[in-house]
Design a protein around this motif. Structure first.
Motif, mmCIF file in Angstrom:
data_model
loop_
_atom_site.group_PDB
_atom_site.id
_atom_site.type_symbol
_atom_site.label_atom_id
_atom_site.label_comp_id
_atom_site.label_asym_id
_atom_site.label_seq_id
_atom_site.Cartn_x
_atom_site.Cartn_y
_atom_site.Cartn_z
ATOM 1 N N GLY A 193 15.475 120.250 77.022
ATOM 2 C CA GLY A 193 14.489 120.373 78.099
ATOM 3 C C GLY A 193 15.161 120.028 79.401
ATOM 4 N N ASN A 194 14.399 119.990 80.473
ATOM 5 C CA ASN A 194 14.968 119.653 81.760
ATOM 6 C C ASN A 194 15.457 118.205 81.782
ATOM 7 O OD1 ASN A 194 14.446 122.190 82.685
ATOM 8 N ND2 ASN A 194 13.288 121.537 84.494
ATOM 9 N N ILE A 195 16.602 118.001 82.400
ATOM 10 C CA ILE A 195 17.136 116.654 82.597
ATOM 11 C C ILE A 195 17.142 116.350 84.094
ATOM 12 C CG2 ILE A 195 18.553 116.742 80.517
ATOM 13 C CD1 ILE A 195 20.969 117.209 82.417
ATOM 14 N N LYS A 196 17.139 115.057 84.423
ATOM 15 C CA LYS A 196 17.077 114.662 85.831
ATOM 16 C C LYS A 196 18.373 115.018 86.560
ATOM 17 C CE LYS A 196 14.100 110.720 84.719
ATOM 18 N NZ LYS A 196 14.036 109.223 84.677
ATOM 19 N N GLN A 197 19.495 114.723 85.947
ATOM 20 C CA GLN A 197 20.771 114.943 86.640
ATOM 21 C C GLN A 197 21.919 114.982 85.638
ATOM 22 O OE1 GLN A 197 22.726 111.849 89.243
ATOM 23 N NE2 GLN A 197 22.162 113.283 90.889
ATOM 24 N N ALA A 198 22.921 115.792 85.936
ATOM 25 C CA ALA A 198 24.151 115.841 85.153
ATOM 26 C C ALA A 198 25.343 115.804 86.096
ATOM 27 C CB ALA A 198 24.200 117.091 84.283
ATOM 28 N N LYS A 199 26.371 115.042 85.714
ATOM 29 C CA LYS A 199 27.596 114.963 86.514
ATOM 30 C C LYS A 199 28.801 115.213 85.615
ATOM 31 C CE LYS A 199 25.970 111.551 89.925
ATOM 32 N NZ LYS A 199 26.238 110.219 90.531
ATOM 33 N N VAL A 200 29.793 115.900 86.160
ATOM 34 C CA VAL A 200 31.022 116.178 85.436
ATOM 35 C C VAL A 200 32.147 115.325 86.012
ATOM 36 C CG1 VAL A 200 32.742 117.915 84.830
ATOM 37 C CG2 VAL A 200 30.312 118.536 84.900
ATOM 38 N N GLN B 193 33.114 115.447 89.738
ATOM 39 C CA GLN B 193 33.642 116.703 90.259
ATOM 40 C C GLN B 193 32.547 117.753 90.451
ATOM 41 O OE1 GLN B 193 37.205 116.829 90.887
ATOM 42 N NE2 GLN B 193 36.713 114.660 90.560
ATOM 43 N N LYS B 194 31.367 117.503 89.824
ATOM 44 C CA LYS B 194 30.289 118.483 89.889
ATOM 45 C C LYS B 194 28.988 117.773 89.539
ATOM 46 C CE LYS B 194 28.897 122.888 87.664
ATOM 47 N NZ LYS B 194 29.281 123.884 86.623
ATOM 48 N N THR B 195 27.914 118.117 90.243
ATOM 49 C CA THR B 195 26.611 117.500 90.001
ATOM 50 C C THR B 195 25.523 118.570 90.002
ATOM 51 O OG1 THR B 195 27.319 115.463 91.120
ATOM 52 C CG2 THR B 195 24.952 115.771 90.822
ATOM 53 N N SER C 221 20.410 123.272 81.511
ATOM 54 C CA SER C 221 21.731 123.634 80.998
ATOM 55 C C SER C 221 22.779 123.307 82.056
ATOM 56 C CB SER C 221 21.801 125.125 80.634
ATOM 57 O OG SER C 221 21.678 125.924 81.794
ATOM 58 N N MET C 222 24.032 123.256 81.615
ATOM 59 C CA MET C 222 25.127 122.917 82.526
ATOM 60 C C MET C 222 26.372 123.649 82.080
ATOM 61 S SD MET C 222 25.723 120.768 85.122
ATOM 62 C CE MET C 222 27.006 119.795 85.948
ATOM 63 N N ASP C 223 26.966 124.422 82.993
ATOM 64 C CA ASP C 223 28.241 125.074 82.708
ATOM 65 C C ASP C 223 29.366 124.061 82.897
ATOM 66 O OD1 ASP C 223 27.037 127.520 82.201
ATOM 67 O OD2 ASP C 223 27.168 128.163 84.297
ATOM 68 N N ILE C 224 30.326 124.082 81.969
ATOM 69 C CA ILE C 224 31.390 123.097 82.004
ATOM 70 C C ILE C 224 32.684 123.728 81.526
ATOM 71 C CG2 ILE C 224 30.855 122.230 79.686
ATOM 72 C CD1 ILE C 224 31.538 119.420 80.719
ATOM 73 N N SER C 225 33.786 123.374 82.153
ATOM 74 C CA SER C 225 35.111 123.878 81.787
ATOM 75 C C SER C 225 35.835 122.803 80.997
ATOM 76 C CB SER C 225 35.895 124.248 83.046
ATOM 77 O OG SER C 225 37.176 124.726 82.719
ATOM 78 N N VAL C 226 36.285 123.129 79.774
ATOM 79 C CA VAL C 226 36.894 122.143 78.878
ATOM 80 C C VAL C 226 38.340 122.543 78.589
ATOM 81 C CG1 VAL C 226 36.749 120.983 76.647
ATOM 82 C CG2 VAL C 226 34.657 121.647 77.840
ATOM 83 N N SER C 227 39.266 121.668 78.923
ATOM 84 C CA SER C 227 40.695 121.930 78.703
ATOM 85 C C SER C 227 41.210 120.966 77.643
ATOM 86 C CB SER C 227 41.459 121.750 80.017
ATOM 87 O OG SER C 227 41.490 120.378 80.384
#
Length: 604
Positions: free
Chosen positions: A563-570, A580-582, A588-594
């Motif tokens: 469901g909806n979340i208040k905030q996400a940070k990378v 690096q990203k908020t 949902s949240m797009d994220i780059s994983v190395s």
């Protein structure tokens, strides 16, 4: 190019024969002898299909996706063969082969030692070229001797991949006939069960909703570092200008060290570190103090001592003695006396005693069997990944052995692990690669339930190209290597908010969308309700053959929340402790994983 090498000499690939019976590491199939076609191998075509390793040989070698990383043999066909020079300890062995094949395969390997047929193992389909399984040729009697030629002959059409073969000795007690000194009937997880459990954590759960989090505080509490505080003639002598301020910046809670009872200057310095909130695991040694004197030393530090540990790597040289006895009797008896002394004094009775650390350089499985089960509250492991990625097959070969030192019902502490940065030596990795591996190692070991992991070591002892002086998180002048930066930032991100770093037990409803192959994870939470999802690609970051960094492309994934979340940070700890990203009010949240750890903070 495959040319006639029939006049070439056959020599071991690494310069020395592979030892069977005194080495717990598998024999990598691609490390067949030098000498060329007709001497050390036969291949039906002159081309190295795969071409990723030993390009001038005609054997087909490709990169592997197996958990061990590295390479495997492929395109195997009937009438092909390979040879390996070995030194063999006589005994009975279970031979294990790591294979993968499509479902229509029914190939085989004939296994010979000095032209004596040991047996035939059949390879059937495993549901894919990279779906790896271990098969076994049990109860094989091997004659002892030096420079014996192990030969693998492909038959019945081949059509399978081969990664490694291993030799599990079934009679490795070496005459230790006293049952009280043997490891018997110990309930430990097998290599396969440990592997399956970690696979479930690292792969199955990446697309599973309602994943239960573990405490961020517990993870932070699992991190330790080794400080050779008494070596004041080395870089550790720069206490006020380097050691103390860098430990304060790193904010690690646990230090493994040793100190002589009459070294008042080092004792004073350790007490200064205790004021920073650091607790100590003291390594004891009868060459410095008796078991009863150990109690007195512990009492000097008060609550700053969180554990004591038995002597360090007596199985390495076997020259150290206690009451006239060396390894294993001397070590076993000292450990028993140390345990008794610590537990008999009311001021120290509650301090845990860790089993002695054993070197695994010369066959720790045999040494553990010789030593027998010792008196301790924790098992102990000295496990270095040999320059490989942290999650590799060698780890799972060794885990059941480590749990036998004090008993399968006791937790495990890894009191030594790490990477050295002299790449001119075998198993050395670059500082950049170590900076990627070390945070992953801490998370992987935490996922395995390892109570604490001590990284060897805080600082390079001195400025030198030697492998022994290049394990440090810091250069000898105190400058930070990438590993120090990444761990410092990761601790700071997870510890921000102080007591709020406790937590665990609650669940986060999420799933990963995209290519999750080789994606590993750890989900942590704090008392303040925030979650931290650590994600990384568990793949090699350094090529040990070419001594070069591997450029691992990042994978673009989407984290879908329930469901909806208040905030996400990378966060990317290898770069910064700042986000690096908020994103706010999202589902949902797009994220780059190395191959570096990425932390996703979720305020649900």
């Amino acid at each position: 190019m495959d040319i006639d090498s029939s006049t070439n000499l056959q020599t071991p690939f690494n310069g020395e024969p592979f030892t069977i019976g005194n080495n717990n590491d598998p024999l990598q199939a691609q490390n067949f002898d030098k000498g060329g076609v007709g001497v050390s191998y036969k291949d039906l075509d002159p081309i190295n299909n795969g071409g990723d390793y030993r390009q001038n040989e005609g054997v087909d070698i490709d990169k592997t996706n197996d958990v061990s990383g590295g390479h495997h043999l492929g395109w195997l066909a009937s009438d092909e063969w390979l040879e390996y020079t070995t030194d063999v300890n006589q005994g009975t062995y279970d031979l294990k082969f790591r294979v993968a094949a499509p479902n229509d395969t029914s190939g085989s390997l004939n296994v010979k030692l000095d032209d004596k047929l040991l047996g035939k193992v059949t390879v059937t389909g495993t549901n894919g070229w990279e779906n790896w399984q271990t098969i076994e040729l049990p109860n094989v009697e091997l004659d002892g001797g030096e420079d014996k030629i192990l030969r693998l002959e492909v038959g019945d059409g081949g059509n399978f991949n081969l990664n490694w073969l291993a030799f599990e000795q079934k009679d490795a007690n070496n005459g230790a006939n006293d049952k009280n000194n043997k490891v018997e009937n110990v309930t430990v997880e097998s290599k396969s069960s440990v592997l399956n459990a970690v696979e479930a954590q690292n792969t199955n759960n990446v697309n599973t909703s309602n994943v239960k989090a573990r405490s961020a505080n517990d993870f932070l509490d699992s991190i330790g570092v080794i400080v050779q505080a008494g070596n004041r003639e080395t870089a550790y002598g720069n206490f006020d200008s380097v050691i103390k301020p860098r430990l304060d910046e790193l904010d690690v809670r646990h230090v493994r060290t040793n100190v002589s009872p009459d070294d008042n200057k080092t004792i004073t310095r350790l007490k200064e570190l205790a004021k920073l909130g650091i607790e100590f695991n003291l390594v004891m040694d009868p060459r410095e103090l008796s078991p009863n004197e150990s109690v007195g030393l512990v009492e000097k530090f008060g609550s700053a001592i969180e554990s004591v540990e038995g002597p360090n790597e007596w199985n390495h040289t076997r020259k150290e003695t206690y009451k006239g006895q060396n390894f294993p009797e001397g070590l076993r008896n000292y450990q028993a006396d140390l345990y008794q002394a610590i537990k008999s004094d009311p001021d120290t009775a509650n301090i845990p005693v860790i089993a002695p650390g054993l070197s695994n350089a010369f066959g720790v499985k045999t040494d553990v069997a010789e030593l027998g089960q010792v008196k301790a509250d924790f098992n102990n492991a000295h496990h270095y990944p040999s320059g490989k990625q942290p999650y590799n097959d060698e780890l799972f070969w060794h885990l059941p052995i480590y749990y036998k030192i004090a008993g399968g019902d006791k937790p495990l502490i890894v009191t030594e692990t790490g990477y050295f940065n002299s790449v001119q030596y075998p198993k050395g990795v670059s500082e950049e690669a170590a900076g990627k591996y070390l945070p992953r190692l801490l998370l992987e070991y935490f996922n395995l339930g390892i109570e604490r992991t001590y990284i060897y070591e805080l600082i390079n002892d001195r400025s030198s190209d030697s492998r022994e002086f290049n394990f440090g998180l810091l250069q000898s002048d105190g400058s930070k290597k990438p590993g120090f930066v990444a761990i410092e930032n990761m601790i700071d991100i997870l510890d921000s908010g102080g007591a709020g770093s406790s937590g665990g037990g609650n669940s986060l409803d999420f799933a990963l969308q995209g290519d999750t192959k080789n994606i590993h994870q750890t989900l942590l939470s704090k008392q303040n309700g925030k979650f931290y999802l650590a994600l990384w690609q568990e793949v090699p970051s350094f090529d040990l053959n070419s001594n070069s960094n591997i450029n691992v492309p990042a994978k673009n994934l989407t984290v879908n929340f329930g469901g909806n979340i208040k905030q996400a940070k990378v966060y990317e700890p290898n770069i910064s402790k700042e986000s690096q990203k908020t994103a706010s009010n999202v589902n949902s949240m797009d994220i780059s994983v190395s191959d570096k750890v990425t932390l996703l903070e979720v305020n649900a």
